[in-house]
Design a protein around this motif. Structure first.
Motif, PDB file in Angstrom:
ATOM      1  N   ALA A 255       0.852  -1.192   0.000  1.00 29.29           N
ATOM      2  CA  ALA A 255       0.000   0.000   0.000  1.00 29.29           C
ATOM      3  C   ALA A 255       0.885   1.238   0.000  1.00 29.29           C
ATOM      4  CB  ALA A 255      -0.901   0.012   1.227  1.00 29.29           C
ATOM      5  N   LEU A 256       0.461   2.255  -0.698  1.00 29.47           N
ATOM      6  CA  LEU A 256       1.083   3.569  -0.552  1.00 29.47           C
ATOM      7  C   LEU A 256       0.224   4.385   0.406  1.00 29.47           C
ATOM      8  CD1 LEU A 256       2.232   4.507  -4.177  1.00 29.47           C
ATOM      9  CD2 LEU A 256       3.432   3.219  -2.398  1.00 29.47           C
ATOM     10  N   THR A 257       0.856   5.277   1.155  1.00 28.03           N
ATOM     11  CA  THR A 257       0.158   6.071   2.168  1.00 28.03           C
ATOM     12  C   THR A 257      -0.217   7.427   1.596  1.00 28.03           C
ATOM     13  OG1 THR A 257       1.328   4.956   3.962  1.00 28.03           O
ATOM     14  CG2 THR A 257       0.322   7.082   4.464  1.00 28.03           C
ATOM     15  N   LEU A 258      -1.496   7.757   1.698  1.00 29.23           N
ATOM     16  CA  LEU A 258      -2.026   9.035   1.226  1.00 29.23           C
ATOM     17  C   LEU A 258      -2.229   9.946   2.433  1.00 29.23           C
ATOM     18  CD1 LEU A 258      -3.154  10.906  -0.940  1.00 29.23           C
ATOM     19  CD2 LEU A 258      -5.332   9.673  -0.802  1.00 29.23           C
ATOM     20  N   THR A 259      -1.412  10.969   2.555  1.00 27.29           N
ATOM     21  CA  THR A 259      -1.499  11.907   3.669  1.00 27.29           C
ATOM     22  C   THR A 259      -2.234  13.170   3.231  1.00 27.29           C
ATOM     23  OG1 THR A 259       0.669  12.823   3.108  1.00 27.29           O
ATOM     24  CG2 THR A 259       0.613  11.034   4.713  1.00 27.29           C
ATOM     25  N   PRO A 260      -2.758  13.958   4.178  1.00 27.14           N
ATOM     26  CA  PRO A 260      -3.564  15.129   3.811  1.00 27.14           C
ATOM     27  C   PRO A 260      -2.842  16.152   2.952  1.00 27.14           C
ATOM     28  CG  PRO A 260      -3.864  14.590   6.123  1.00 27.14           C
ATOM     29  CD  PRO A 260      -2.748  13.732   5.639  1.00 27.14           C
ATOM     30  N   ASP A 261      -1.517  16.237   3.076  1.00 27.05           N
ATOM     31  CA  ASP A 261      -0.774  17.246   2.325  1.00 27.05           C
ATOM     32  C   ASP A 261      -0.495  16.821   0.880  1.00 27.05           C
ATOM     33  OD1 ASP A 261       0.910  15.247   3.411  1.00 27.05           O
ATOM     34  OD2 ASP A 261       2.669  16.487   3.036  1.00 27.05           O
ATOM     35  N   LYS A 265      -4.575  13.571  -7.062  1.00 30.61           N
ATOM     36  CA  LYS A 265      -4.373  13.165  -8.455  1.00 30.61           C
ATOM     37  C   LYS A 265      -2.962  12.638  -8.666  1.00 30.61           C
ATOM     38  CE  LYS A 265      -4.745  14.595 -13.279  1.00 30.61           C
ATOM     39  NZ  LYS A 265      -3.514  13.865 -13.632  1.00 30.61           N
ATOM     40  N   THR A 266      -1.978  13.355  -8.146  1.00 36.97           N
ATOM     41  CA  THR A 266      -0.592  12.908  -8.281  1.00 36.97           C
ATOM     42  C   THR A 266      -0.401  11.554  -7.608  1.00 36.97           C
ATOM     43  OG1 THR A 266       0.167  15.208  -8.301  1.00 36.97           O
ATOM     44  CG2 THR A 266       1.803  13.502  -7.809  1.00 36.97           C
ATOM     45  N   PHE A 267      -0.980  11.406  -6.413  1.00 33.06           N
ATOM     46  CA  PHE A 267      -0.861  10.151  -5.672  1.00 33.06           C
ATOM     47  C   PHE A 267      -1.460   8.998  -6.459  1.00 33.06           C
ATOM     48  CE2 PHE A 267      -2.801   6.947  -2.980  1.00 33.06           C
ATOM     49  CZ  PHE A 267      -1.766   6.570  -2.152  1.00 33.06           C
ATOM     50  N   PHE A 268      -2.686   9.157  -6.941  1.00 31.90           N
ATOM     51  CA  PHE A 268      -3.348   8.039  -7.618  1.00 31.90           C
ATOM     52  C   PHE A 268      -2.743   7.757  -8.992  1.00 31.90           C
ATOM     53  CE2 PHE A 268      -6.777   8.725  -4.480  1.00 31.90           C
ATOM     54  CZ  PHE A 268      -6.915   7.414  -4.055  1.00 31.90           C
ATOM     55  N   ASP A 269      -2.208   8.760  -9.654  1.00 31.09           N
ATOM     56  CA  ASP A 269      -1.484   8.495 -10.905  1.00 31.09           C
ATOM     57  C   ASP A 269      -0.305   7.558 -10.649  1.00 31.09           C
ATOM     58  OD1 ASP A 269      -3.191  10.035 -12.383  1.00 31.09           O
ATOM     59  OD2 ASP A 269      -1.857  11.780 -12.521  1.00 31.09           O
ATOM     60  N   ARG A 270       0.406   7.832  -9.575  1.00 32.58           N
ATOM     61  CA  ARG A 270       1.567   7.019  -9.238  1.00 32.58           C
ATOM     62  C   ARG A 270       1.149   5.600  -8.847  1.00 32.58           C
ATOM     63  NH1 ARG A 270       5.419   8.602  -4.194  1.00 32.58           N
ATOM     64  NH2 ARG A 270       7.035   7.030  -4.427  1.00 32.58           N
ATOM     65  N   LEU A 271       0.118   5.488  -8.002  1.00 32.94           N
ATOM     66  CA  LEU A 271      -0.341   4.174  -7.571  1.00 32.94           C
ATOM     67  C   LEU A 271      -0.918   3.396  -8.752  1.00 32.94           C
ATOM     68  CD1 LEU A 271      -0.867   2.082  -5.391  1.00 32.94           C
ATOM     69  CD2 LEU A 271      -2.965   3.304  -4.792  1.00 32.94           C
ATOM     70  N   ASP A 272      -1.665   4.067  -9.622  1.00 25.92           N
ATOM     71  CA  ASP A 272      -2.233   3.395 -10.801  1.00 25.92           C
ATOM     72  C   ASP A 272      -1.139   2.794 -11.672  1.00 25.92           C
ATOM     73  OD1 ASP A 272      -4.776   4.090  -9.985  1.00 25.92           O
ATOM     74  OD2 ASP A 272      -4.982   5.767 -11.376  1.00 25.92           O
ATOM     75  N   ASN A 273      -0.052   3.531 -11.845  1.00 22.33           N
ATOM     76  CA  ASN A 273       1.054   3.028 -12.670  1.00 22.33           C
ATOM     77  C   ASN A 273       1.671   1.774 -12.054  1.00 22.33           C
ATOM     78  OD1 ASN A 273       0.802   5.046 -14.600  1.00 22.33           O
ATOM     79  ND2 ASN A 273       2.239   6.417 -13.570  1.00 22.33           N
ATOM     80  N   LEU A 274       1.871   1.793 -10.742  1.00 18.24           N
ATOM     81  CA  LEU A 274       2.428   0.625 -10.065  1.00 18.24           C
ATOM     82  C   LEU A 274       1.451  -0.548 -10.092  1.00 18.24           C
ATOM     83  CD1 LEU A 274       4.004   2.470  -7.011  1.00 18.24           C
ATOM     84  CD2 LEU A 274       5.275   1.164  -8.727  1.00 18.24           C
ATOM     85  N   HIS A 275       0.180  -0.250  -9.916  1.00 18.53           N
ATOM     86  CA  HIS A 275      -0.837  -1.301  -9.947  1.00 18.53           C
ATOM     87  C   HIS A 275      -0.861  -1.995 -11.311  1.00 18.53           C
ATOM     88  CE1 HIS A 275      -4.535  -3.415  -9.079  1.00 18.53           C
ATOM     89  NE2 HIS A 275      -5.083  -2.906 -10.170  1.00 18.53           N
ATOM     90  N   ARG A 276      -0.816  -1.207 -12.382  1.00 16.27           N
ATOM     91  CA  ARG A 276      -0.822  -1.789 -13.742  1.00 16.27           C
ATOM     92  C   ARG A 276       0.462  -2.563 -14.007  1.00 16.27           C
ATOM     93  NH1 ARG A 276      -3.418   3.193 -15.088  1.00 16.27           N
ATOM     94  NH2 ARG A 276      -1.388   4.149 -15.466  1.00 16.27           N
ATOM     95  N   PHE A 291      -4.304   5.024   5.088  1.00 18.96           N
ATOM     96  CA  PHE A 291      -4.677   6.305   5.661  1.00 18.96           C
ATOM     97  C   PHE A 291      -4.296   6.334   7.136  1.00 18.96           C
ATOM     98  CE2 PHE A 291      -7.581   5.565   2.145  1.00 18.96           C
ATOM     99  CZ  PHE A 291      -7.627   6.792   1.494  1.00 18.96           C
ATOM    100  N   PHE A 292      -3.645   7.412   7.557  1.00 23.42           N
ATOM    101  CA  PHE A 292      -3.339   7.618   8.965  1.00 23.42           C
ATOM    102  C   PHE A 292      -4.471   8.414   9.602  1.00 23.42           C
ATOM    103  CE2 PHE A 292       1.216   6.514   9.160  1.00 23.42           C
ATOM    104  CZ  PHE A 292       1.251   6.049  10.467  1.00 23.42           C
ATOM    105  N   MET A 293      -5.055   7.884  10.693  1.00 24.05           N
ATOM    106  CA  MET A 293      -6.101   8.598  11.403  1.00 24.05           C
ATOM    107  C   MET A 293      -5.554   9.401  12.582  1.00 24.05           C
ATOM    108  SD  MET A 293      -8.887   7.932   9.793  1.00 24.05           S
ATOM    109  CE  MET A 293      -7.744   8.202   8.444  1.00 24.05           C
TER     110      MET A 293
END
Length: 557
Positions: A255-261, A265-276, A291-293
């Motif tokens: 998993a990649l960690t998505l933080t509030p900062d 779009k940039t995050f999911f573009d990167r994860l999508d590329n790795l997923h594919r 996600f960190f709570m």
């Protein structure tokens, strides 16, 4: 079909009935038959290799549900200060410096914040051991860092330095000077002071973890990548190279960690590329968003429904705003990813459940497998909601006991009533919530799966206490084995070919030194992993097999 290999021995299959078999047959790395000796004998030919495990128990391979695998680099880079007193930690640092002279920065790990009381560690304890080079020690929970004066100077941290968002620089009440204790996002301020950590260092760290994991029967592992140092690119590249080199033996799900900062779009573009890129790969896939709570109780950063018992008597802090969290979790589910939440406090657990409900109401489907891990301060109403929404509990049984710091560390923060009713297990089991287990390595060292199983059944640590902690939460041996095996495979979306010993699945199995279905529950911790096999091939063998006589040996026919 003819068997290439036949395994005889008492086998806990982890099928839907928790069946016990006398053996199983293997061909092309897959299980082709499971049953009695007579049933399996039919698959034997003159060329079949037959192995008889004459003692103990065979189980499916285990799954690690949450480990910071790449952070093994910390254990390899510098000292581990795991002493049970300040003086012992100082001696461990001094011993390391004696063996590693020079002026390079030192990055270590392992100290317990509870040794220092509510205010946390002080730089003076490090300065008196080393004042000539930066020293930075991550705490055992990986939510804070203890540094000396030289490290503070190198990072330009002074009384004038402001807290970063979602982080805290602890300062002396009288002087205003930083004490050398940095919490949560403030840890990132040390980034430029670190010794060099690159792709090669992370590759060695992943392989070191793999060696450790196999010795504890782990054949599948989940890593939620989070780097205070923003080394995610290096970590992912290390995994990529190891996959190309065919050196990954476990099935890794990342998993990649998505933080509030972060920009979504940039995050999911990167994860999508790795997923594919790794879609269809058995050893490596990227399919989850972390996600960190909140933070941790002993850092006063876990997010609680009711205030802490000590000043400033607040409820801690939430990492996310609920509306923004709902939007991002919905984006993750809409793209087909699982959501994996770090939640320690009960208010943080509420936020995670709320976001799952909002996202699952919006996204079509009914197989979400969203997961909450840690789950320290919890309530019955939350367990009910998790069951209704199909949220998995990724529990940490390694922590479900009364430590030596149980009262002095936990009571001042939470009070007696909350502390005595933490860490559900049986409550989740009774509601039908699917549980998997996690060590949070390197928070837990060693990540001994038999300690984990012992804690699920007994909820006491044989080294510290024979008194069960919150005993209503104990579960049976069979249920605990399912947590380690088929449930973990379910968490990782690999239960169609991993997690149980059934025809058509990979021949991943573990040979244990004791029969857990008949041994006294209080003796479970004495069990050792004698052999770990992946796809029918032994990838770990304990030397003890060769040294302790025939009762712990497999006989080959």
């Amino acid at each position: 079909m003819r068997a290439e290999k036949i395994i005889y021995g008492k086998t806990f299959t982890a099928d839907c009935d928790n069946s016990i078999a006398e053996g199983f047959a293997i061909a092309s790395g897959k299980v082709i038959a499971v049953g009695t000796r007579d049933q399996i004998e039919r698959y034997k030919t003159p060329e079949t290799k037959v192995i008889c495990y004459d003692s103990g128990l065979i189980t499916p391979g285990f799954t690690e549900g949450h480990a910071h695998i790449s952070q093994t680099v910390e254990l390899m880079a510098g000292p581990v200060l795991d002493g049970d007193s300040i003086e012992k930690c100082q001696k461990q640092l001094a011993d390391y410096l004696r063996k590693h002279p020079g002026d390079e920065p030192v990055l270590g790990s392992g100290f317990d914040t509870g040794l220092f009381g509510p205010k946390g560690p002080d730089k003076k304890y490090l300065d008196c051991v080393c004042d000539s080079r930066p020293v930075m020690i991550m705490d055992s929970g990986h939510h804070s860092i203890w540094v000396n004066s030289k490290a503070l100077d190198a990072a330009h941290i002074s009384s004038d330095t402001r807290d970063p968002e979602k982080g805290h620089i602890v300062k002396d009440d009288k002087t205003g000077e930083p004490t050398g204790f940095l919490q949560e996002a403030a840890v990132y301020l040390m980034k430029d002071t670190l010794p060099h950590i690159g792709v090669e260092e992370y590759k060695r760290a992943i392989l070191k973890y793999q060696e450790i994991a196999l010795s504890y029967g782990v054949t599948n592992a989940f890593e939620p990548v989070l780097s205070y140092w923003h080394h995610e690119e290096e970590i992912c590249e290390a995994y990529r190279q190891l996959e190309e080199e065919k050196r990954l033996l476990l099935s890794y799900r990342i998993a990649l960690t998505l933080t509030p900062d972060m920009d979504p779009k940039t995050f999911f573009d990167r994860l999508d590329n790795l997923h594919r890129e790794f879609s269809g790969h058995q050893s490596l896939q990227f399919n989850t968003v972390k996600f960190f709570m909140d933070g941790v109780v002993d850092g006063h950063t876990a997010y609680l429904r009711e205030p802490y018992e000590r000043p400033p008597y607040d409820c801690g802090m939430a990492v996310y705003d609920q509306e923004e969290l709902d939007r991002r979790v919905t984006m993750a589910l809409d793209k087909g990813y699982r959501a994996h939440f770090h939640a320690i406090g009960d208010a943080a657990i509420d936020m995670a459940i709320n976001s799952c409900q909002a996202a699952q109401n919006f996204v079509e489907g009914d197989d979400f497998r969203n997961q909450i891990t840690h789950l320290q301060v919890c309530h019955e109403d939350q367990a009910d909601r998790m069951a209704d929404l199909g949220i998995m509990a990724v529990v940490n049984p390694y922590w479900h006991y009364k430590t030596e710091l149980y009262e002095p560390l936990e009571f001042p923060f939470l009070g007696k009533e909350r502390v005595e009713h933490m860490y559900y297990l049986g409550s989740y089991q009774r509601r039908g919530i699917v549980m998997s287990s996690a060590s949070d390595f390197p928070v837990t060292i060693p990540p001994d799966t038999m300690d984990c199983l012992h804690m699920m059944v007994n909820r006491f640590d044989h080294k510290h206490s024979k008194e069960a902690y919150f005993p209503e939460e104990c579960i049976s041996v069979e249920d605990a084995l399912r947590v380690l095996t088929i449930n973990g495979a379910y968490q990782l979306d690999i239960e169609d070919h991993k997690g149980s010993i059934e025809p058509g699945k990979d021949a991943d199995f573990v040979w244990l030194s004791q029969d857990l279905t008949s041994v006294r529950p209080m003796d479970i911790y004495k069990t050792r992993i004698l052999e770990t096999d992946i796809c029918g091939k032994a990838v770990y063998e304990r030397n003890e097999k060769k040294d302790r006589g025939r009762d712990l040996q497999a006989s080959y026919i």
